[in-house]
Design a protein around this motif. Structure first.
Motif, short mmCIF file in Angstrom:
data_model
loop_
_atom_site.label_atom_id
_atom_site.label_comp_id
_atom_site.label_asym_id
_atom_site.label_seq_id
_atom_site.Cartn_x
_atom_site.Cartn_y
_atom_site.Cartn_z
N PHE A 20 0.87 -1.08 -0.17
CA PHE A 20 -0.05 -0.04 -0.11
C PHE A 20 0.84 1.28 0.00
N ASP A 21 2.07 1.14 -0.02
CA ASP A 21 2.97 2.36 0.05
C ASP A 21 3.40 2.77 -1.28
N ASN A 22 2.72 2.44 -2.18
CA ASN A 22 3.06 2.75 -4.06
C ASN A 22 2.36 3.87 -4.19
N ILE A 23 1.50 4.70 -3.36
CA ILE A 23 1.13 5.98 -3.78
C ILE A 23 2.17 7.01 -3.83
N GLN A 24 2.25 7.74 -4.82
CA GLN A 24 3.05 8.86 -5.10
C GLN A 24 2.75 10.05 -4.35
N ARG A 25 3.33 10.87 -3.70
CA ARG A 25 3.15 12.14 -3.35
C ARG A 25 4.19 13.12 -3.22
N ASN A 26 4.31 13.53 -4.39
CA ASN A 26 5.60 14.76 -4.35
C ASN A 26 4.93 16.12 -4.34
N CYS A 27 4.30 16.43 -3.02
CA CYS A 27 3.33 17.61 -3.03
C CYS A 27 4.51 18.90 -3.27
N THR A 28 5.52 18.71 -2.93
CA THR A 28 6.33 20.26 -2.85
C THR A 28 6.20 20.62 -4.40
N ASP A 29 6.32 19.67 -5.43
CA ASP A 29 6.42 20.05 -6.68
C ASP A 29 5.29 20.85 -7.25
N TYR A 30 4.25 20.99 -6.48
CA TYR A 30 2.87 21.88 -6.58
C TYR A 30 2.38 22.84 -5.79
N LYS A 31 3.42 23.17 -4.95
CA LYS A 31 3.10 24.42 -4.28
C LYS A 31 3.01 25.74 -4.98
N THR A 32 3.86 26.07 -6.04
CA THR A 32 3.80 27.07 -6.72
C THR A 32 3.84 26.56 -8.38
N ILE A 73 -0.48 24.07 5.38
CA ILE A 73 -0.48 23.49 6.71
C ILE A 73 0.78 22.54 6.87
N ASN A 74 1.01 21.73 5.78
CA ASN A 74 1.99 20.74 5.62
C ASN A 74 2.34 20.75 3.91
N ASP A 75 3.35 19.88 3.69
CA ASP A 75 3.85 19.63 2.36
C ASP A 75 2.37 19.49 1.20
N CYS A 76 1.45 18.65 1.80
CA CYS A 76 0.43 18.11 1.03
C CYS A 76 -1.19 18.74 1.42
N GLU A 77 -1.17 19.90 2.56
CA GLU A 77 -2.32 20.48 2.69
C GLU A 77 -2.30 22.10 2.65
N VAL A 78 -3.45 22.69 2.24
CA VAL A 78 -3.06 24.03 2.15
C VAL A 78 -4.79 24.71 2.39
N VAL A 79 -4.66 25.95 3.11
CA VAL A 79 -5.94 26.53 3.17
C VAL A 79 -5.92 27.91 2.47
N PHE A 80 -7.07 28.10 1.53
CA PHE A 80 -7.18 29.31 0.94
C PHE A 80 -8.31 30.30 1.62
N LYS A 81 -7.92 31.49 1.73
CA LYS A 81 -8.98 32.60 2.16
C LYS A 81 -9.01 33.57 1.16
N THR A 82 -10.12 33.79 0.63
CA THR A 82 -10.43 34.61 -0.25
C THR A 82 -10.35 36.12 0.01
N LEU A 96 -7.68 22.17 1.24
CA LEU A 96 -7.54 21.44 0.09
C LEU A 96 -6.27 20.37 0.45
N LYS A 97 -6.42 19.28 0.26
CA LYS A 97 -5.45 18.10 0.57
C LYS A 97 -5.02 17.34 -0.95
N ILE A 98 -3.54 17.27 -1.20
CA ILE A 98 -3.18 16.81 -2.37
C ILE A 98 -3.19 15.25 -1.94
N LEU A 99 -3.82 14.27 -2.70
CA LEU A 99 -4.05 12.77 -2.40
C LEU A 99 -2.96 12.17 -3.22
N THR A 100 -2.72 12.23 -4.35
CA THR A 100 -1.60 11.75 -5.32
C THR A 100 -0.99 12.65 -6.28
N THR A 101 0.23 12.23 -6.50
CA THR A 101 0.82 13.07 -7.81
C THR A 101 1.55 12.30 -8.75
N THR A 102 1.54 12.63 -10.03
CA THR A 102 2.24 12.32 -10.85
C THR A 102 3.27 13.24 -11.53
#
Length: 127
Positions: A20-32, A73-82, A96-102
């Motif tokens: 079950f550890d095969n899920i890829q999450r390179n969240c920092t690639d998607y911060k900006t 909040i961490n590398d994979c979770e963010v809060v947006f405020k209008t 928003l939580k990033i679940l998986t990445t490609t």
């Protein structure tokens, strides 16, 4: 003999959990960057285009531009405020939580902060 059963059970659990550890999450690639996103709600597809920096996200949807502050909040979770909310709904923060990445996309779930209902979508990095 009983110790052997425990050893086999331990090895079986180890093998199963490693699958079950095969899920890829390179969240920092998607911060900006610049992205497009697609969300399907009640069988209707919604598309948007947005650019995100370390502290700001500017999104265009239906020819309407919205700006939100970004707080990770961490590398994979963010809060947006209008920034300039025009309605009661726009005053609610979005989690928003990033679940998986490609290599070029990420799958995410989001909801209003404090609410149970979550929606899922896909974002593609274009720059």
């Amino acid at each position: 003999m009983s110790q052997m059963k425990y050893l086999y059970l331990f090895i079986l659990c180890l093998i199963l959990t490693s699958c079950f550890d095969n899920i890829q999450r390179n969240c920092t690639d998607y911060k900006t960057g610049t992205f497009t996103s697609e969300i399907t709600i009640n069988n209707k597809l919604y598309k948007s285009h947005f650019t995100r920096t370390d502290s700001l996200q500017i999104e265009t949807y239906n020819n309407k531009v919205d700006s939100s502050s970004v707080r990770w909040i961490n590398d994979c979770e963010v809060v947006f405020k209008t920034i300039n909310p025009k309605s009661r709904a726009e005053r609610k923060d979005i989690h928003l939580k990033i679940l998986t990445t490609t290599d070029s996309t990420y799958t995410f779930e989001y909801s209003y902060v404090g609410e149970e209902l979550k929606q899922k979508g896909i974002a593609k990095k274009i720059e």
